[in-house]
Design a protein around this motif. Sequence first.
Motif, PDB file in Angstrom:
ATOM      1  N   ARG A  29      -0.816   0.629  -8.119  1.00  0.00           N
ATOM      2  CA  ARG A  29      -0.875   0.457  -6.670  1.00  0.00           C
ATOM      3  C   ARG A  29       0.507   0.205  -6.088  1.00  0.00           C
ATOM      4  O   ARG A  29       0.829   0.675  -4.991  1.00  0.00           O
ATOM      5  CB  ARG A  29      -1.818  -0.711  -6.331  1.00  0.00           C
ATOM      6  N   VAL A  30       1.354  -0.536  -6.815  1.00  0.00           N
ATOM      7  CA  VAL A  30       2.734  -0.745  -6.368  1.00  0.00           C
ATOM      8  C   VAL A  30       3.443   0.600  -6.210  1.00  0.00           C
ATOM      9  O   VAL A  30       4.216   0.812  -5.272  1.00  0.00           O
ATOM     10  CB  VAL A  30       3.496  -1.648  -7.365  1.00  0.00           C
ATOM     11  N   GLU A  53      -6.772  -4.914   3.407  1.00  0.00           N
ATOM     12  CA  GLU A  53      -5.937  -3.945   2.693  1.00  0.00           C
ATOM     13  C   GLU A  53      -6.081  -4.193   1.194  1.00  0.00           C
ATOM     14  O   GLU A  53      -5.226  -4.809   0.565  1.00  0.00           O
ATOM     15  CB  GLU A  53      -4.477  -4.071   3.120  1.00  0.00           C
ATOM     16  N   THR A  92      -5.437  -8.690 -12.672  1.00  0.00           N
ATOM     17  CA  THR A  92      -4.469  -8.784 -13.765  1.00  0.00           C
ATOM     18  C   THR A  92      -4.871  -9.872 -14.751  1.00  0.00           C
ATOM     19  O   THR A  92      -4.883  -9.653 -15.975  1.00  0.00           O
ATOM     20  CB  THR A  92      -3.056  -9.063 -13.210  1.00  0.00           C
ATOM     21  N   GLY A 140      -6.257 -10.064  -4.879  1.00  0.00           N
ATOM     22  CA  GLY A 140      -6.897  -9.061  -5.725  1.00  0.00           C
ATOM     23  C   GLY A 140      -6.055  -8.722  -6.934  1.00  0.00           C
ATOM     24  O   GLY A 140      -6.573  -8.585  -8.050  1.00  0.00           O
ATOM     25  N   ALA A 141      -4.746  -8.590  -6.731  1.00  0.00           N
ATOM     26  CA  ALA A 141      -3.848  -8.274  -7.845  1.00  0.00           C
ATOM     27  C   ALA A 141      -3.869  -9.374  -8.893  1.00  0.00           C
ATOM     28  O   ALA A 141      -3.889  -9.107 -10.103  1.00  0.00           O
ATOM     29  CB  ALA A 141      -2.421  -8.071  -7.322  1.00  0.00           C
ATOM     30  N   LEU A 147      -2.123  -2.957 -11.310  1.00  0.00           N
ATOM     31  CA  LEU A 147      -1.211  -3.532 -10.323  1.00  0.00           C
ATOM     32  C   LEU A 147      -0.029  -2.599 -10.082  1.00  0.00           C
ATOM     33  O   LEU A 147       0.301  -2.267  -8.934  1.00  0.00           O
ATOM     34  CB  LEU A 147      -0.715  -4.892 -10.805  1.00  0.00           C
ATOM     35  N   GLU A 154     -12.081  -7.503  -3.183  1.00  0.00           N
ATOM     36  CA  GLU A 154     -11.809  -6.164  -2.661  1.00  0.00           C
ATOM     37  C   GLU A 154     -12.834  -5.757  -1.601  1.00  0.00           C
ATOM     38  O   GLU A 154     -12.529  -4.937  -0.733  1.00  0.00           O
ATOM     39  CB  GLU A 154     -11.809  -5.141  -3.805  1.00  0.00           C
ATOM     40  N   LEU A 184      -3.199   4.924  -7.271  1.00  0.00           N
ATOM     41  CA  LEU A 184      -4.382   4.122  -7.585  1.00  0.00           C
ATOM     42  C   LEU A 184      -5.256   4.831  -8.604  1.00  0.00           C
ATOM     43  O   LEU A 184      -5.694   4.238  -9.600  1.00  0.00           O
ATOM     44  CB  LEU A 184      -5.166   3.860  -6.302  1.00  0.00           C
ATOM     45  N   LEU A 191       0.752  -5.962  -0.005  1.00  0.00           N
ATOM     46  CA  LEU A 191       0.127  -5.922  -1.328  1.00  0.00           C
ATOM     47  C   LEU A 191      -0.955  -6.991  -1.387  1.00  0.00           C
ATOM     48  O   LEU A 191      -0.741  -8.139  -0.974  1.00  0.00           O
ATOM     49  CB  LEU A 191       1.178  -6.186  -2.412  1.00  0.00           C
ATOM     50  N   ASP A 192      -2.107  -6.613  -1.879  1.00  0.00           N
ATOM     51  CA  ASP A 192      -3.258  -7.519  -1.975  1.00  0.00           C
ATOM     52  C   ASP A 192      -3.035  -8.493  -3.133  1.00  0.00           C
ATOM     53  O   ASP A 192      -3.477  -8.262  -4.257  1.00  0.00           O
ATOM     54  CB  ASP A 192      -4.524  -6.677  -2.179  1.00  0.00           C
ATOM     55  N   LEU A 225      -6.373  -3.918  -2.929  1.00  0.00           N
ATOM     56  CA  LEU A 225      -5.626  -3.273  -4.004  1.00  0.00           C
ATOM     57  C   LEU A 225      -6.354  -2.014  -4.450  1.00  0.00           C
ATOM     58  O   LEU A 225      -5.738  -0.971  -4.675  1.00  0.00           O
ATOM     59  CB  LEU A 225      -5.487  -4.253  -5.191  1.00  0.00           C
TER      60      LEU A 225
END
Length: 481
Positions: free
Chosen positions: A85-86, A270, A224, A219-220, A82, A265, A410, A215-216, A272
């Motif tokens: 990607r952030v 869009e 997680t 998916g995040a 997470l 995904e 990523l 932000l997805d 993650l």
Amino acid sequence: MSVVESARADADTGVGEGPVRLDGRLKVVLAVLLVAQFMLAVDFSILNVALPVIGDGLGFPLSNLQWIATSFALCAAGFTLLFGRVADLFGRRRLFLAGLAVLGLSSLAGGLATSPDMLIAARVFQGLATAAVTPAGLSLLTTSFPEGPLRQKALGLNGALMSAGFTTGAVLGGVLTDLLSWRWAFFINVPVALAVLLIAPTVIKEPRPTTRPKLDLPGATAVTLGLLALIHGLTQAGEHGWGSGPALGWLGAGVVLLIAFYAIESKTAEPLVPVSVLKRKTVAWGNAAGLIAFLTETGLVFLMTLYLQEVLDFSPLAAGLSFGVLGIGTVIGGSIAPRVIAATNTRTTLVAGGLLQAVATVALVGLGETSGSMWLLLIATFAGGVGNMLVIVGFMVTATTGLPDHEQGLATGLATMTQQIGITMGTPIMSAIAAVNTGIRAGITTAVVVNTAIVVLGTLTTALFLRTKAVHRGSRGVSAS
């Protein structure tokens, strides 16, 4: 052309034609990023020797003592993808600096802890900070140096210091606990984090993102929670056995959530993690090799710690110091890995490193029940450290090659997640295998054999399924894909 522009061009072409020498600023950038990564690696193991002392000092029940390590590992591994990607979306430099600030403050709080709850909270925030700083720092490393000799050298040094940091943590934890107090295992992070925070903003440059993609969140959330469940299930397996209800329940939940993550995904606009990235052979098989490398080496350190303390009756400090030779092997392996990659390619490096690690590991079956076997342990762990580091550097180069700059967070997030899951899995897996036998010595031998088999399996899959491009030789250097 700037360094970042050069890196972007190299990522698009797959050819390393950037500069082959470090200028003054890049040397400082490299030093700052390596110091931060080394400190994070030390944190993974620095408290291992001190756990009983911490338990006595703060009144931890024996059954809850493992949460000092588990709370950190859960957050460090569970949130890495997470935060990786952030970093891509909102700025690697910003996340790197924010994470270091949190790490410094949480380390100070851990050193000042007066209760179990306060210490666990500090470890949680240390884990979250590690999950942010590690992929952000690695992506800054890969985007600051173009593909080719410079990036391979930087990743080689990074890999060597990461592995050496894990070994150093075990030694340093014993020294600080014996000579000062377990609290210094926390306090030592504070001045290092402060120094990096003061220097990094002046030398690390990164352009602001021109757009802010969404932000997805589904998916995040899925990945997680899936990683948290999977890692918690592994710790439960280490405590209660692989057939226990809690272990199977958490592991099953983790698998279901990760399958759901892949489905999300595949459909989201869009994602993650774009499915196209996961399907890249270099990303998939590179990370598979890295997972096995970290799992087997950290598991072996646990087994040899058990051997030294339970069979040879070494003190925790003496056992920790015995791994100094392993640390030397990892530093040497990290130093020569870029040269091996440049002379051949990453696939050959991964296979050669795996074979060396396998031979060194299986040799440990010959350990006896007296200190006369120390020569074998020292030689085997040194050679195994060299081989393991060839695999780790090969994995890092493979898993981050050929991707554009905007996906480097990523890629490094995936690689960091691989590293931290491997570190987390190693001890419970080897502990559960060793516990199957009635005697400690027999259990260690069985686990060493299984450890060797896992290394061989990883080496075979790399040889069979990983394909790399030909070595590129240009006027300014050599680059292996």
